[in-house]
Scaffold this motif. Structure first.
Motif, PDB file in Angstrom:
ATOM      1  N   GLN A 167       0.834  -1.208   0.000  1.00  0.00           N
ATOM      2  CA  GLN A 167       0.000   0.000   0.000  1.00  0.00           C
ATOM      3  C   GLN A 167       0.867   1.255   0.000  1.00  0.00           C
TER       4      GLN A 167
ATOM      5  N   GLY B 128       1.757   2.376  -3.246  1.00  0.00           N
ATOM      6  CA  GLY B 128       0.666   2.800  -4.108  1.00  0.00           C
ATOM      7  C   GLY B 128      -0.113   1.667  -4.758  1.00  0.00           C
TER       8      GLY B 128
ATOM      9  N   THR C 225      -3.033  -1.007  -4.957  1.00  0.00           N
ATOM     10  CA  THR C 225      -4.388  -1.081  -4.397  1.00  0.00           C
ATOM     11  C   THR C 225      -4.603  -2.407  -3.682  1.00  0.00           C
TER      12      THR C 225
END
Length: 97
Positions: free
Chosen positions: A65, A68, A70
């Protein structure tokens, strides 16, 4: 010992302990579980219990996370591991590429 009983015996960490050790809220653990990112077992009193490898799995989720990625992408990637096991150091090296 049947396999489900063995997993329950190995699953002896409470939700509060896992939350404290992993640095995430209990509600986050529940959320991860509903998303299929982590797994718990229920004891005789219907309380969640986790195996100790869940701490590494949560660390991988948090690291991904932070880069970046998801939660859906994390879930899809973790699902590629045999038996949805927790990533080893070698797995993480391959997955992070």
């Amino acid at each position: 010992m049947p396999i489900d009983q063995k997993k329950l015996t190995e699953a002896n960490l409470t939700v509060g302990y896992v939350a404290k050790r992993s640095g995430v809220k209990v509600s986050t653990l529940h959320f991860y579980e509903t998303k299929g990112l982590i797994r718990s077992w229920r004891n005789g009193g219907n309380q969640r219990r986790y195996k100790k490898d869940v701490l590494r799995r949560i660390a991988v989720i948090k690291a991904a996370q932070a880069m970046g990625i998801t939660l859906d992408e994390i879930k899809q990637t973790l699902a590629t591991l045999p038996d949805q096991r927790t990533p080893t150091q070698k797995d993480w090296a391959a997955l992070s590429k």
